[in-house]
Design an enzyme around this catalytic site. Sequence first.
Site, PDB file in Angstrom:
ATOM      1  N   GLY A  64      -8.516   8.088  41.798  1.00 31.00           N
ATOM      2  CA  GLY A  64      -9.110   8.734  40.120  1.00 31.00           C
ATOM      3  C   GLY A  64      -9.240   6.972  39.582  1.00 31.00           C
ATOM      4  CB  ALA A  65      -7.571   4.002  39.485  1.00 33.90           C
ATOM      5  N   GLY A 112       2.968   4.779   3.901  1.00 37.13           N
ATOM      6  CA  GLY A 112       2.350   6.024   2.813  1.00 37.13           C
ATOM      7  C   GLY A 112       0.788   5.615   3.625  1.00 37.13           C
ATOM      8  N   GLY A 113       0.283   6.675   1.799  1.00 35.57           N
ATOM      9  CA  GLY A 113      -1.221   6.927   2.293  1.00 35.57           C
ATOM     10  C   GLY A 113      -2.060   5.447   2.352  1.00 35.57           C
TER      11      GLY A 113
HETATM   12  C1  HXC Z   1       4.238   2.195  -7.691  1.00 37.58           C
HETATM   13  C2  HXC Z   1       5.176   0.236  -6.510  1.00 37.58           C
HETATM   14  C3  HXC Z   1       4.690   0.541  -5.972  1.00 37.58           C
HETATM   15  C4  HXC Z   1       4.038   2.780  -5.424  1.00 37.58           C
HETATM   16  C5  HXC Z   1       5.846  -0.744  -5.152  1.00 37.58           C
HETATM   17  N1  HXC Z   1       5.731  -0.400  -6.286  1.00 37.58           N
HETATM   18  N2  HXC Z   1       5.585   0.144  -5.328  1.00 37.58           N
HETATM   19  N3  HXC Z   1       4.343   0.749  -8.159  1.00 37.58           N
HETATM   20  N4  HXC Z   1       4.217   2.914  -6.670  1.00 37.58           N
HETATM   21  N5  HXC Z   1       3.839   3.407  -4.345  1.00 37.58           N
HETATM   22  C6  HXC Z   1       6.413  -1.932  -7.754  1.00 37.58           C
HETATM   23  C7  HXC Z   1       7.561  -1.752  -7.107  1.00 37.58           C
HETATM   24  O1  HXC Z   1       8.564  -0.840  -8.087  1.00 37.58           O
HETATM   25  C8  HXC Z   1       7.676  -3.895  -7.779  1.00 37.58           C
HETATM   26  O2  HXC Z   1       7.478  -3.238  -9.414  1.00 37.58           O
HETATM   27  C9  HXC Z   1       6.676  -4.022  -6.930  1.00 37.58           C
HETATM   28  O3  HXC Z   1       5.626  -3.440  -7.215  1.00 37.58           O
HETATM   29  C10 HXC Z   1       6.609  -5.096  -6.043  1.00 37.58           C
HETATM   30  O4  HXC Z   1       7.919  -4.248  -5.740  1.00 37.58           O
HETATM   31  P1  HXC Z   1       9.220  -4.431  -5.200  1.00 37.58           P
HETATM   32  O5  HXC Z   1       9.596  -3.576  -4.790  1.00 37.58           O
HETATM   33  O6  HXC Z   1      10.269  -5.337  -5.711  1.00 37.58           O
HETATM   34  O7  HXC Z   1       8.701  -5.735  -3.557  1.00 37.58           O
HETATM   35  P2  HXC Z   1       9.455  -5.987  -1.616  1.00 37.58           P
HETATM   36  O8  HXC Z   1      11.286  -5.444  -2.472  1.00 37.58           O
HETATM   37  O9  HXC Z   1       8.736  -6.650  -0.697  1.00 37.58           O
HETATM   38  O10 HXC Z   1       9.199  -4.424  -1.329  1.00 37.58           O
HETATM   39  C11 HXC Z   1       7.772  -3.936  -1.374  1.00 37.58           C
HETATM   40  C12 HXC Z   1       7.974  -2.395  -0.419  1.00 37.58           C
HETATM   41  C13 HXC Z   1       8.635  -1.655  -2.467  1.00 37.58           C
HETATM   42  C14 HXC Z   1       8.886  -2.221   0.627  1.00 37.58           C
HETATM   43  C15 HXC Z   1       7.139  -2.548  -0.525  1.00 37.58           C
HETATM   44  O11 HXC Z   1       8.297  -2.059  -3.003  1.00 37.58           O
HETATM   45  C16 HXC Z   1       9.105  -0.065  -1.339  1.00 37.58           C
HETATM   46  O12 HXC Z   1       9.331   0.481  -0.730  1.00 37.58           O
HETATM   47  N6  HXC Z   1       8.006   0.613  -1.965  1.00 37.58           N
HETATM   48  C17 HXC Z   1       7.082   2.112  -1.885  1.00 37.58           C
HETATM   49  C18 HXC Z   1       6.704   2.599  -1.062  1.00 37.58           C
HETATM   50  C19 HXC Z   1       6.741   3.758  -0.760  1.00 37.58           C
HETATM   51  O13 HXC Z   1       7.558   4.800  -0.507  1.00 37.58           O
HETATM   52  N7  HXC Z   1       4.694   4.351  -0.574  1.00 37.58           N
HETATM   53  C20 HXC Z   1       4.717   5.516  -0.731  1.00 37.58           C
HETATM   54  C21 HXC Z   1       3.756   6.116  -1.766  1.00 37.58           C
HETATM   55  S1  HXC Z   1       3.858   8.052  -1.710  1.00 37.58           S
HETATM   56  P3  HXC Z   1       7.820  -4.034 -10.476  1.00 37.58           P
HETATM   57  O14 HXC Z   1       7.666  -3.763 -11.780  1.00 37.58           O
HETATM   58  O15 HXC Z   1       9.736  -3.975 -10.322  1.00 37.58           O
HETATM   59  O16 HXC Z   1       7.845  -5.781 -10.570  1.00 37.58           O
HETATM   60  C22 HXC Z   1       2.423   7.747  -0.302  1.00 37.58           C
HETATM   61  C23 HXC Z   1       1.892   8.578   0.009  1.00 37.58           C
HETATM   62  C24 HXC Z   1       0.686   9.068   0.116  1.00 37.58           C
HETATM   63  O17 HXC Z   1       1.282   6.692  -0.336  1.00 37.58           O
HETATM   64  C25 HXC Z   1      -0.256  10.074   1.423  1.00 37.58           C
HETATM   65  C26 HXC Z   1      -1.542   9.997   0.770  1.00 37.58           C
HETATM   66  C27 HXC Z   1      -2.276  10.708   2.308  1.00 37.58           C
END
Ligand code: HXC
Length: 515
Positions: free
Chosen positions: A405-406, A171-172
């Site tokens: 050119g290259a 994501g971000g």
């Molecule tokens: C809050 C998060 C989180 C997030 C992970 N966690 N990502 N909490 N915000 N973005 C937490 C999970 O809930 C979990 O908490 C712990 O971190 C570990 O994550 P897991 O999922 O158990 O780990 P894993 O299986 O290794 O998977 C990792 C992952 C997955 C692939 C990164 O967590 C995931 O898909 N997260 C979301 C990714 C995402 O979509 N991010 C985009 C956010 S929006 P617990 O309590 O269960 O241990 C964004 C836009 C911003 O970023 C734009 C700005 C320009």
Amino acid sequence: MKKNELIINLEEKKATLKKGGGEKAIEKQHARGKLTARERIELLVDPGTFQEFDLFVKTRSTYFGLDKKSIPADGVVTGTGYVNGRRIALFAQDFTVIGGSLGEMYALKTTKMQDLAMKLGIPIIGMNDSGGARIQEGIDSLYGYGEIFRRNVKTSGVIPQITIMMGPTAGGAVYSPAIMDFIIMTEKATTYITGPEVVKAVTGEQVGHEELGGGLVHNTKSGVAHFLAKDDKDAIETLKKLLSFLPDNYLQEPEIVDTGDPVEREELDLRNIVPIDPSKSYDVRDVINKVVDNGDFLEVQSLFAKNVVVGFARIGGRAVGIVANQAEYMAGVLDINASDKIARFVRFCDAFNIPFVTFVDTPGFLPGTDQEHRGIIRHGAKVLYAFSEATVPKVTVIMRKAFGGAYIAMCARHLGADMVFAYPQAEIAVMGAAGAANIIFRKEIKNAENPEAVRQEKIKEYKDQFANPFKAAERGYVDDIIDPKDTRIVVAKALEFLRTKSEEPVQKKHGNIPL
Ligand code: HXC
């Protein structure tokens, strides 16, 4: 003297916070083949030099139960230290703490390091392992990313900015590394704008994490990453090596190191490595290894756009950037990806006072609808722009083919190369002799009794005239034609001599490089 209660209390507090997400989360992190943020820092910095900042920082957010959650150090470890005796600032995202996700205070800790690195003129290192914006914090995390991005841009060209990705960067989180200078990715690291679930929901496409954005994908296909590392340790070693070639900031020059390799070293093998027959292939890295100190070459983006080779080395102890066409891959042709790779590398070298040496052997830009429709003109223009704009010492060695050119694009005299050398087998011409003869003698060949014989005769005629370095040398486009065995000696002398080069950039707000 005995510790008083305040000190005992402080030590306990610190020890608890330093455990991050706790034993279980650390075990999980290790089971994924990853080190923790603190273990990574320990591997990176010289022993005892890490000064942590903001261990006690806490989120102010109360949404979705965040106020009840323990979020040590707010999920990111930040501080300063020394790497092989040189200062750096760093932030290491702690995946064991709420997935290393970024909230408002976490962002403030990160920007504090960026600001400090900028003020001190020292490199900033990011160690990424994060699920992206902390979803519970909502827009405060977006504000945080924006502040980081703005500093990445402000800092660009002032201090080196390097990211090591050792886990997810989703994501971000993706754009800060993308603006920085180099990304080192472990094989297991992943980076994507949206993960597999979102991809499936939006497009229906089913794809795994690594297939979508793993280390290998970004090193081979997208060109987002610059180095592929086996694991965390390997990634940190790569970073240390990379740093050794770079100055701390744009006002400094890279350190001169005694490499113990004499510059007066002849390399007879170079007479054979680059074949005289233009249709024969070879690995240009064999040339580079013979020319640079101790054959020590750190290739950048070695798996992407393999038709060109770029990277760092030393010649006579001075750090240099190397740019070379790779005859072994697509005959060293320039295409879109190769153009992007060269241009970005050259601009980095120029920004940080690293002279570069360009080894030329290219048949030209890659023709065809695929390249034209995807904008080879726009991308190829970046190469011309970057070489022309560069004010560091520029040394060019034309080894064999340098067409059209290259030829110009590969840092010819006309783009400001300070010294240009050519091998006796160099062919500097508008195009290859066969193509040229086919065009300018088309009618004669077509009407001849024996068209093939005439074609061969005309090719020879054109070759005799242009397929050599002498015509270019007559005009002064080439300063000297050299025996390939002397390449190291000649290039080292040139770099030594050019060391005081000073060329003021034209005053303007900034140029408008074709992007
Ligand atoms: C809050 C998060 C989180 C997030 C992970 N966690 N990502 N909490 N915000 N973005 C937490 C999970 O809930 C979990 O908490 C712990 O971190 C570990 O994550 P897991 O999922 O158990 O780990 P894993 O299986 O290794 O998977 C990792 C992952 C997955 C692939 C990164 O967590 C995931 O898909 N997260 C979301 C990714 C995402 O979509 N991010 C985009 C956010 S929006 P617990 O309590 O269960 O241990 C964004 C836009 C911003 O970023 C734009 C700005 C320009």
